[in-house]
Motif scaffolding. Structure first.
Motif, PDB file in Angstrom:
ATOM      1  N   TRP A   1      52.260  31.587  37.796  1.00  0.00           N
ATOM      2  CA  TRP A   1      51.076  32.431  38.002  1.00  0.00           C
ATOM      3  C   TRP A   1      49.872  31.757  37.337  1.00  0.00           C
ATOM      4  CZ3 TRP A   1      50.814  36.750  40.996  1.00  0.00           C
ATOM      5  CH2 TRP A   1      49.629  37.493  40.933  1.00  0.00           C
ATOM      6  N   PRO A   2      48.683  31.818  37.933  1.00  0.00           N
ATOM      7  CA  PRO A   2      47.523  31.111  37.378  1.00  0.00           C
ATOM      8  C   PRO A   2      47.227  31.489  35.928  1.00  0.00           C
ATOM      9  CG  PRO A   2      47.036  31.954  39.560  1.00  0.00           C
ATOM     10  CD  PRO A   2      48.366  32.510  39.179  1.00  0.00           C
ATOM     11  N   ALA A   3      46.797  30.501  35.152  1.00  0.00           N
ATOM     12  CA  ALA A   3      46.434  30.716  33.745  1.00  0.00           C
ATOM     13  C   ALA A   3      45.261  31.685  33.652  1.00  0.00           C
ATOM     14  CB  ALA A   3      46.068  29.375  33.113  1.00  0.00           C
TER      15      ALA A   3
ATOM     16  N   GLY B   1      41.213  33.445  36.190  1.00  0.00           N
ATOM     17  CA  GLY B   1      40.803  34.794  36.565  1.00  0.00           C
ATOM     18  C   GLY B   1      39.631  35.238  35.735  1.00  0.00           C
ATOM     19  N   PRO B   2      39.400  36.552  35.663  1.00  0.00           N
ATOM     20  CA  PRO B   2      40.205  37.557  36.346  1.00  0.00           C
ATOM     21  C   PRO B   2      39.943  37.534  37.850  1.00  0.00           C
ATOM     22  CG  PRO B   2      38.353  38.608  35.266  1.00  0.00           C
ATOM     23  CD  PRO B   2      38.301  37.154  34.888  1.00  0.00           C
ATOM     24  N   PHE B   3      40.902  38.065  38.594  1.00  0.00           N
ATOM     25  CA  PHE B   3      40.798  38.142  40.045  1.00  0.00           C
ATOM     26  C   PHE B   3      40.367  39.557  40.430  1.00  0.00           C
ATOM     27  CE2 PHE B   3      44.133  34.927  39.263  1.00  0.00           C
ATOM     28  CZ  PHE B   3      43.502  33.839  39.835  1.00  0.00           C
ATOM     29  N   ASP B   4      39.336  39.659  41.253  1.00  0.00           N
ATOM     30  CA  ASP B   4      38.954  40.984  41.731  1.00  0.00           C
ATOM     31  C   ASP B   4      39.669  41.339  43.036  1.00  0.00           C
ATOM     32  OD1 ASP B   4      37.409  39.107  43.100  1.00  0.00           O
ATOM     33  OD2 ASP B   4      35.626  40.375  43.173  1.00  0.00           O
TER      34      ASP B   4
ATOM     35  N   LEU C   1      56.228  39.494  37.581  1.00  0.00           N
ATOM     36  CA  LEU C   1      55.122  39.513  38.536  1.00  0.00           C
ATOM     37  C   LEU C   1      54.180  40.680  38.237  1.00  0.00           C
ATOM     38  CD1 LEU C   1      53.999  38.266  41.261  1.00  0.00           C
ATOM     39  CD2 LEU C   1      55.206  40.157  42.376  1.00  0.00           C
ATOM     40  N   GLN C   2      54.741  41.859  37.995  1.00  0.00           N
ATOM     41  CA  GLN C   2      53.911  43.022  37.648  1.00  0.00           C
ATOM     42  C   GLN C   2      53.046  42.725  36.423  1.00  0.00           C
ATOM     43  OE1 GLN C   2      56.912  46.200  37.257  1.00  0.00           O
ATOM     44  NE2 GLN C   2      55.702  47.322  38.755  1.00  0.00           N
ATOM     45  N   SER C   3      53.652  42.168  35.384  1.00  0.00           N
ATOM     46  CA  SER C   3      52.911  41.871  34.152  1.00  0.00           C
ATOM     47  C   SER C   3      51.784  40.884  34.407  1.00  0.00           C
ATOM     48  CB  SER C   3      53.849  41.295  33.088  1.00  0.00           C
ATOM     49  OG  SER C   3      54.818  42.230  32.722  1.00  0.00           O
ATOM     50  N   ARG C   4      52.050  39.868  35.207  1.00  0.00           N
ATOM     51  CA  ARG C   4      51.026  38.861  35.472  1.00  0.00           C
ATOM     52  C   ARG C   4      49.898  39.434  36.329  1.00  0.00           C
ATOM     53  NH1 ARG C   4      55.396  36.410  33.828  1.00  0.00           N
ATOM     54  NH2 ARG C   4      55.405  34.253  33.092  1.00  0.00           N
ATOM     55  N   ILE C   5      50.237  40.282  37.283  1.00  0.00           N
ATOM     56  CA  ILE C   5      49.199  40.942  38.077  1.00  0.00           C
ATOM     57  C   ILE C   5      48.293  41.766  37.172  1.00  0.00           C
ATOM     58  CG2 ILE C   5      48.798  42.798  39.752  1.00  0.00           C
ATOM     59  CD1 ILE C   5      51.266  41.706  41.288  1.00  0.00           C
ATOM     60  N   LEU C   6      48.890  42.593  36.325  1.00  0.00           N
ATOM     61  CA  LEU C   6      48.090  43.455  35.456  1.00  0.00           C
ATOM     62  C   LEU C   6      47.247  42.647  34.472  1.00  0.00           C
ATOM     63  CD1 LEU C   6      50.539  46.382  34.681  1.00  0.00           C
ATOM     64  CD2 LEU C   6      48.662  46.320  36.333  1.00  0.00           C
ATOM     65  N   ALA C   7      47.768  41.518  34.020  1.00  0.00           N
ATOM     66  CA  ALA C   7      47.029  40.690  33.064  1.00  0.00           C
ATOM     67  C   ALA C   7      45.843  39.975  33.707  1.00  0.00           C
ATOM     68  CB  ALA C   7      47.963  39.668  32.426  1.00  0.00           C
TER      69      ALA C   7
ATOM     70  N   GLY D   1      39.289  45.803  40.090  1.00  0.00           N
ATOM     71  CA  GLY D   1      39.855  44.868  41.052  1.00  0.00           C
ATOM     72  C   GLY D   1      40.761  45.559  42.057  1.00  0.00           C
ATOM     73  N   THR D   2      41.015  44.879  43.179  1.00  0.00           N
ATOM     74  CA  THR D   2      41.824  45.393  44.284  1.00  0.00           C
ATOM     75  C   THR D   2      43.147  44.634  44.341  1.00  0.00           C
ATOM     76  OG1 THR D   2      39.846  45.920  45.587  1.00  0.00           O
ATOM     77  CG2 THR D   2      41.921  45.706  46.793  1.00  0.00           C
ATOM     78  N   LEU D   3      44.244  45.372  44.421  1.00  0.00           N
ATOM     79  CA  LEU D   3      45.577  44.794  44.597  1.00  0.00           C
ATOM     80  C   LEU D   3      46.149  45.272  45.923  1.00  0.00           C
ATOM     81  CD1 LEU D   3      48.203  43.355  43.662  1.00  0.00           C
ATOM     82  CD2 LEU D   3      48.831  45.509  42.520  1.00  0.00           C
ATOM     83  N   VAL D   4      46.606  44.326  46.747  1.00  0.00           N
ATOM     84  CA  VAL D   4      47.198  44.632  48.052  1.00  0.00           C
ATOM     85  C   VAL D   4      48.659  44.217  48.038  1.00  0.00           C
ATOM     86  CG1 VAL D   4      47.122  44.134  50.532  1.00  0.00           C
ATOM     87  CG2 VAL D   4      44.982  44.219  49.201  1.00  0.00           C
TER      88      VAL D   4
END
Length: 197
Positions: A102-104, A108-111, A130-136, A142-145
């Protein structure tokens, strides 16, 4: 993902540059259009699309994002997406084996984060990571799809409904859209107010 899983995807892409017919099948074209139409914002600053495959969705997302990072575990898929994104715009493609690569944080952060047809390939430990990295890495507001096929298939390690329900249960996310069809499930969340990355 295991080495056997990586080898499997490389074999698929060596046999065809479009093993799931994402360019030509009406199902894939329509699903892609629904994802794009469901995005709550017209433009995003910094987006990440893991599991980009051959780049069909990536090319469409690049039109809506100032900066897009797409990734795939398969080197062949990365090469195909690089060709697909060779036009103007700030889009890059990298080989990432998730969740390990997952990107360092500085990327990010990614919107916008788009996880399409990917999460069910991960075991429970991989999905938890994966969940932890998404939230971090998901920006405030931001939008998560998440969009995933609902039917059984040999490579699936988890059920679509269980994965989407697990994301909905996270208090850091606010559910913005839930779209269920016979073939796929599409959910969109935003970072809940007051929840920082």
């Amino acid at each position: 993902m295991t080495q056997a899983g990586l080898d499997h995807f490389e074999r698929l892409y060596s046999a065809s540059d479009d093993p799931w017919r994402v360019r030509e099948s009406w199902y894939e074209q329509r699903k892609r259009a629904l994802i794009l139409a469901a995005l709550p914002l017209k433009h995003y600053r910094n987006a990440y699309e893991p599991g980009c495959g051959n780049g069909e969705l990536s090319a469409a997302l690049a039109q809506r994002c100032a900066r897009l990072l797409a990734s795939d575990a398969s080197p062949a898929a990365v090469a195909l997406t690089e060709k697909r994104l060779s036009g103007p715009g700030e889009a890059s493609v990298e080989q990432h084996v998730l969740p390990r690569d997952w990107p360092a944080p500085e990327r990010g952060p990614f919107d916008l984060i788009v996880v399409s047809e990917l999460a069910y390939y991960l075991g429970q430990d991989g999905f938890d990571q994966l969940q932890s990295r998404i939230l971090a890495s998901l920006a405030p507001e931001g939008t998560l799809v998440f969009c995933h096929w609902r039917h059984p298939f040999d490579d699936r390690l988890q059920g679509t409904e269980a994965l989407h329900d697990a994301m909905t249960a996270l208090p850091a996310l606010a559910h913005a859209l839930h779209h269920r069809e016979t073939d796929f499930l599409l959910d969109i969340w935003t970072r809940a107010p007051g929840e920082a990355a």
